[in-house]
Scaffold this active site. Structure first.
Site, PDB file in Angstrom:
ATOM      1  N   THR A 212       0.845  -1.198   0.000  1.00  0.00           N
ATOM      2  CA  THR A 212       0.000   0.000   0.000  1.00  0.00           C
ATOM      3  C   THR A 212       0.876   1.243   0.000  1.00  0.00           C
ATOM      4  O   THR A 212       0.657   2.186  -0.763  1.00  0.00           O
ATOM      5  CB  THR A 212      -0.885   0.005   1.278  1.00  0.00           C
ATOM      6  OG1 THR A 212      -1.635  -1.205   1.309  1.00  0.00           O
ATOM      7  CG2 THR A 212      -1.814   1.200   1.301  1.00  0.00           C
TER       8      THR A 212
ATOM      9  N   HIS B 137      19.863  28.906  14.234  1.00  0.00           N
ATOM     10  CA  HIS B 137      19.046  30.076  13.960  1.00  0.00           C
ATOM     11  C   HIS B 137      19.314  30.541  12.545  1.00  0.00           C
ATOM     12  O   HIS B 137      20.471  30.548  12.124  1.00  0.00           O
ATOM     13  CB  HIS B 137      19.412  31.192  14.951  1.00  0.00           C
ATOM     14  CG  HIS B 137      18.706  32.475  14.672  1.00  0.00           C
ATOM     15  ND1 HIS B 137      17.377  32.666  14.991  1.00  0.00           N
ATOM     16  CD2 HIS B 137      19.130  33.625  14.086  1.00  0.00           C
ATOM     17  CE1 HIS B 137      17.018  33.886  14.626  1.00  0.00           C
ATOM     18  NE2 HIS B 137      18.059  34.485  14.078  1.00  0.00           N
TER      19      HIS B 137
ATOM     20  N   ASP C 291       0.072  -3.632   9.370  1.00  0.00           N
ATOM     21  CA  ASP C 291      -1.330  -3.237   9.541  1.00  0.00           C
ATOM     22  C   ASP C 291      -2.225  -4.381   9.994  1.00  0.00           C
ATOM     23  O   ASP C 291      -3.252  -4.162  10.636  1.00  0.00           O
ATOM     24  CB  ASP C 291      -1.889  -2.698   8.212  1.00  0.00           C
ATOM     25  CG  ASP C 291      -1.407  -1.289   7.914  1.00  0.00           C
ATOM     26  OD1 ASP C 291      -0.543  -0.787   8.653  1.00  0.00           O
ATOM     27  OD2 ASP C 291      -1.903  -0.691   6.941  1.00  0.00           O
TER      28      ASP C 291
HETATM   29  C1  LIG Z   1      -3.684   7.024   1.052  1.00  0.00           C
HETATM   30  C2  LIG Z   1      -2.800   6.478   2.146  1.00  0.00           C
HETATM   31  C3  LIG Z   1      -1.809   7.276   2.689  1.00  0.00           C
HETATM   32  C4  LIG Z   1      -0.989   6.784   3.693  1.00  0.00           C
HETATM   33  N1  LIG Z   1      -0.022   7.604   4.189  1.00  0.00           N
HETATM   34  C5  LIG Z   1       0.807   7.135   5.157  1.00  0.00           C
HETATM   35  C6  LIG Z   1       1.864   7.947   5.650  1.00  0.00           C
HETATM   36  O1  LIG Z   1       2.036   9.082   5.250  1.00  0.00           O
HETATM   37  N2  LIG Z   1       2.683   7.415   6.587  1.00  0.00           N
HETATM   38  C7  LIG Z   1       2.522   6.137   7.057  1.00  0.00           C
HETATM   39  O2  LIG Z   1       3.297   5.697   7.914  1.00  0.00           O
HETATM   40  N3  LIG Z   1       1.523   5.352   6.613  1.00  0.00           N
HETATM   41  C8  LIG Z   1       0.670   5.814   5.659  1.00  0.00           C
HETATM   42  N4  LIG Z   1      -0.310   4.998   5.178  1.00  0.00           N
HETATM   43  C9  LIG Z   1      -0.457   3.649   5.758  1.00  0.00           C
HETATM   44  C10 LIG Z   1       0.599   2.701   5.185  1.00  0.00           C
HETATM   45  O3  LIG Z   1       0.444   2.624   3.793  1.00  0.00           O
HETATM   46  C11 LIG Z   1       0.447   1.324   5.824  1.00  0.00           C
HETATM   47  O4  LIG Z   1       0.498   1.454   7.225  1.00  0.00           O
HETATM   48  C12 LIG Z   1       1.542   0.375   5.376  1.00  0.00           C
HETATM   49  O5  LIG Z   1       1.552   0.228   3.975  1.00  0.00           O
HETATM   50  C13 LIG Z   1       1.356  -0.992   6.036  1.00  0.00           C
HETATM   51  O6  LIG Z   1       2.346  -1.857   5.625  1.00  0.00           O
HETATM   52  P1  LIG Z   1       2.140  -3.440   5.608  1.00  0.00           P
HETATM   53  O7  LIG Z   1       3.440  -4.000   5.175  1.00  0.00           O
HETATM   54  O8  LIG Z   1       1.556  -3.865   6.893  1.00  0.00           O
HETATM   55  O9  LIG Z   1       1.001  -3.729   4.510  1.00  0.00           O
HETATM   56  P2  LIG Z   1       0.736  -3.225   3.036  1.00  0.00           P
HETATM   57  O10 LIG Z   1       1.582  -2.082   2.649  1.00  0.00           O
HETATM   58  O11 LIG Z   1      -0.745  -3.057   2.929  1.00  0.00           O
HETATM   59  O12 LIG Z   1       1.208  -4.460   2.150  1.00  0.00           O
HETATM   60  C14 LIG Z   1       0.553  -5.681   2.169  1.00  0.00           C
HETATM   61  C15 LIG Z   1       0.881  -6.438   0.911  1.00  0.00           C
HETATM   62  O13 LIG Z   1       0.399  -7.761   1.031  1.00  0.00           O
HETATM   63  C16 LIG Z   1      -0.068  -8.209  -0.208  1.00  0.00           C
HETATM   64  N5  LIG Z   1      -0.998  -9.318   0.028  1.00  0.00           N
HETATM   65  C17 LIG Z   1      -2.087  -9.314   0.832  1.00  0.00           C
HETATM   66  N6  LIG Z   1      -2.659 -10.533   0.838  1.00  0.00           N
HETATM   67  C18 LIG Z   1      -1.906 -11.323   0.034  1.00  0.00           C
HETATM   68  C19 LIG Z   1      -1.974 -12.693  -0.364  1.00  0.00           C
HETATM   69  N7  LIG Z   1      -2.919 -13.504   0.095  1.00  0.00           N
HETATM   70  N8  LIG Z   1      -1.041 -13.153  -1.217  1.00  0.00           N
HETATM   71  C20 LIG Z   1      -0.060 -12.342  -1.690  1.00  0.00           C
HETATM   72  N9  LIG Z   1       0.050 -11.060  -1.350  1.00  0.00           N
HETATM   73  C21 LIG Z   1      -0.851 -10.549  -0.491  1.00  0.00           C
HETATM   74  C22 LIG Z   1      -0.723  -6.968  -0.824  1.00  0.00           C
HETATM   75  O14 LIG Z   1      -0.774  -7.076  -2.227  1.00  0.00           O
HETATM   76  C23 LIG Z   1       0.215  -5.860  -0.334  1.00  0.00           C
HETATM   77  O15 LIG Z   1       1.203  -5.569  -1.300  1.00  0.00           O
HETATM   78  C24 LIG Z   1      -1.158   5.458   4.160  1.00  0.00           C
HETATM   79  C25 LIG Z   1      -2.142   4.637   3.608  1.00  0.00           C
HETATM   80  C26 LIG Z   1      -2.962   5.137   2.612  1.00  0.00           C
HETATM   81  C27 LIG Z   1      -4.012   4.244   2.022  1.00  0.00           C
END
Ligand SMILES: Cc1cc2nc3c(=O)[nH]c(=O)nc-3n(C[C@H](O)[C@H](O)[C@H](O)COP(=O)(O)OP(=O)(O)OC[C@H]3O[C@@H](n4cnc5c(N)ncnc54)[C@H](O)[C@@H]3O)c2cc1C
Length: 465
Positions: free
Chosen positions: A42, A444, A312
């Site tokens: 994401t 500063h 997440d």
């Molecule tokens: C618009 C927006 C703005 C944001 N801005 C910020 C910010 O400024 N700062 C910040 O810290 N956070 C921000 N976030 C939140 C941040 O994007 C998430 O907290 C972060 O991406 C979480 O990381 P993750 O690795 O847990 O999961 P994700 O980044 O959601 O990655 C999960 C991955 O798992 C894959 N996946 C899921 N299920 C399967 C499966 N069964 N098989 C294969 N692949 C799979 C998906 O395709 C995805 O690529 C924002 C989110 C959004 C939507």
């Protein structure tokens, strides 16, 4: 069906998953990372990075518009500006491609393997991956679940047509004339502000009594003021009930009992995100949950031996830097190193205009914790650098224990203060006292001087106010 055997399998290539993979491979662990989409998750593809690119483009356009309409405080003028949103999005996509390509390169350099496909868990050591070349079975000693989160849909307002999620809002190639943002949290307001600066008529509909309810009213006040100055209409205490029968107009019920309708070319629903825990066989493991999230301990272990969960999918705050820090720790643990989640604070940043940053406890939270506190505040209207930037809105606030002056929290609202997050986090992780900040020389003229002044204010030694 092809079979792969590895020591570590990571499901999900977002910031949580890819950091785990890089670190694990650096430590010599035979690592495979699987994602059904492009690497970066994401954050890189449809979240943090593209949203900040759009916010920056909005800011640049807004400055030109000010110059073209005689509103520049610096005496600048320009001819009427225009934007080709298709080009803006192509520029944004270029950044995303560079970063996701960079992740692929880093994984390769570290020696991690990656596989594109959808993973389905069969048991705690076996996963099937549906790839373009057919299904592959992966046998792993250890599994890390890093499947992230997805936008929550409102049952009365399903995504489709003019109703879009943050993903859709970050991919528009033509400016809508009007945009209603449903949800006044950070995602809705960041994107809403960017479009307002691009000249779109933006209305925010928020069910709570005020926007950004995670932060207190003092911190969010300057954001509300600036939204009004940008022409954004904010409706609080207002719930969306659905679309009219022709699918054209939004119906909103307000707290005072009236029903109103709002016309909009696009409706961005940004009412929150939910962990991705369904549709990939997680239920096979029957793991205990914490509400909608996978339950983990202070080493990101689930209840099943050899199965970790990070990012997440494991709870709030759902932020990229928390996911990365968990991933880095888990890789060390799998390599046999003693690690535990002992972070004092996770910074929270809201990239609205002005930006908000908070690390640790705010004054109310500290008092709720039973702490007697000293609070020092310094406004940017008394800061020379802020004046020279024509951005005197906002302040820095430091919260410390009254008895020993240990800093419990540092917060700021102001233009560009997101960059303070590192200093604030470092201070809290290091366990600083007010005197440490007050006696550190701050350069500063910088907006950062307000950090030192807020500590001086808490100590009753303020100099510039
Ligand atoms: C618009 C927006 C703005 C944001 N801005 C910020 C910010 O400024 N700062 C910040 O810290 N956070 C921000 N976030 C939140 C941040 O994007 C998430 O907290 C972060 O991406 C979480 O990381 P993750 O690795 O847990 O999961 P994700 O980044 O959601 O990655 C999960 C991955 O798992 C894959 N996946 C899921 N299920 C399967 C499966 N069964 N098989 C294969 N692949 C799979 C998906 O395709 C995805 O690529 C924002 C989110 C959004 C939507």
């Amino acid at each position: 069906m092809a079979e792969i055997v590895c020591k570590l399998l990571i499901i999900g290539g977002g910031p949580g998953g890819y950091v785990t993979a890089i670190r694990a491979a650096q430590l010599g662990i035979d690592t495979l990372i699987v994602d059904e989409g492009p690497l970066g998750g994401t954050c890189l593809n449809i979240g943090c990075i593209p949203s900040k690119a759009l916010i920056h483009a909005g800011e640049e356009f807004h400055k030109l518009t000010e110059a073209a309409t005689g509103g520049s405080p610096f005496g600048l003028s320009a001819a009427s500006p225009a934007i080709d949103l298709g080009k803006t999005m192509a520029w944004k996509d270029g950044i995303v491609t560079r970063l996701t390509g960079g992740v692929a390169g880093l994984l390769k350099k570290a020696g991690a393997k990656s596989l594109r496909g959808r993973a389905s868990i069969r048991d705690g050591k076996t996963v099937t991956v549906e790839t373009d070349l057919g299904p592959q079975t992966v046998h792993a000693e250890t599994i890390v679940i890093a499947t992230g989160s997805e936008p929550v849909e409102l049952p009365s307002l399903p995504f489709g047509g003019k109703v879009i999620s943050s993903t859709g809002a970050l991919a528009l190639t033509q400016l809508p004339e009007s945009l209603v943002v449903v949800g006044g949290g950070y995602i809705g307001l960041e994107i809403g502000t960017a479009y307002a600066k691009l000249g779109v008529k933006v209305t925010v509909v928020e069910a709570a009594p005020r926007i950004l309810p995670v932060w207190d009213a003092e911190l969010t006040g300057p954001v509300a003021k600036r939204l009004a100055a940008l022409g954004v209409e904010v409706m609080t205490g207002a719930k969306v009930t659905g679309l009219t029968d022709d699918g054209e107009t939004l119906q909103v019920a307000t707290d005072d009992g009236s029903d109103i309708t709002l016309a909009a070319d696009k409706i961005l629903v940004a009412v929150g995100r939910r962990p991705r825990t369904q549709g990939f066989g997680l239920e096979q493991l029957a793991l205990p949950m914490d509400g909608p999230f996978i339950r983990i301990d202070n080493q990101c272990r689930t209840a099943m031996r050899g199965v970790y969960a990070i990012g997440d999918v494991t709870g709030e705050p759902m932020l990229a830097h928390r996911a990365m820090a968990q991933g880095e720790m888990v890789a060390d643990l799998i390599a046999g190193q003693p690690r535990v989640w002992d972070k004092r604070a996770i910074p929270a940043v809201c990239f609205t205009d002005p930006e908000i940053v908070s690390v640790g406890l705010g004054p109310d939270a500290a008092r709720r914790d039973g702490q007697a506190v000293l609070v020092g505040t310094f406004p940017f209207r008394a800061n020379g650098r802020a004046m020279s930037l024509a951005r005197e809105d906002g302040f820095v606030r430091v919260i410390a224990r009254e008895d020993n002056h240990v800093v419990l929290g540092i917060e700021a609202v102001g233009a560009g203060v997101a960059e303070f997050a590192s200093a604030f986090s470092l201070a809290i992780e290091m366990g600083v006292r007010l005197e440490d900040i007050a006696d550190t020389i701050h350069a500063h003229p910088t907006m950062g001087e307000a950090i030192q002044e807020s500590a001086l204010a808490a100590l009753g030694r303020g100099l510039h106010l």
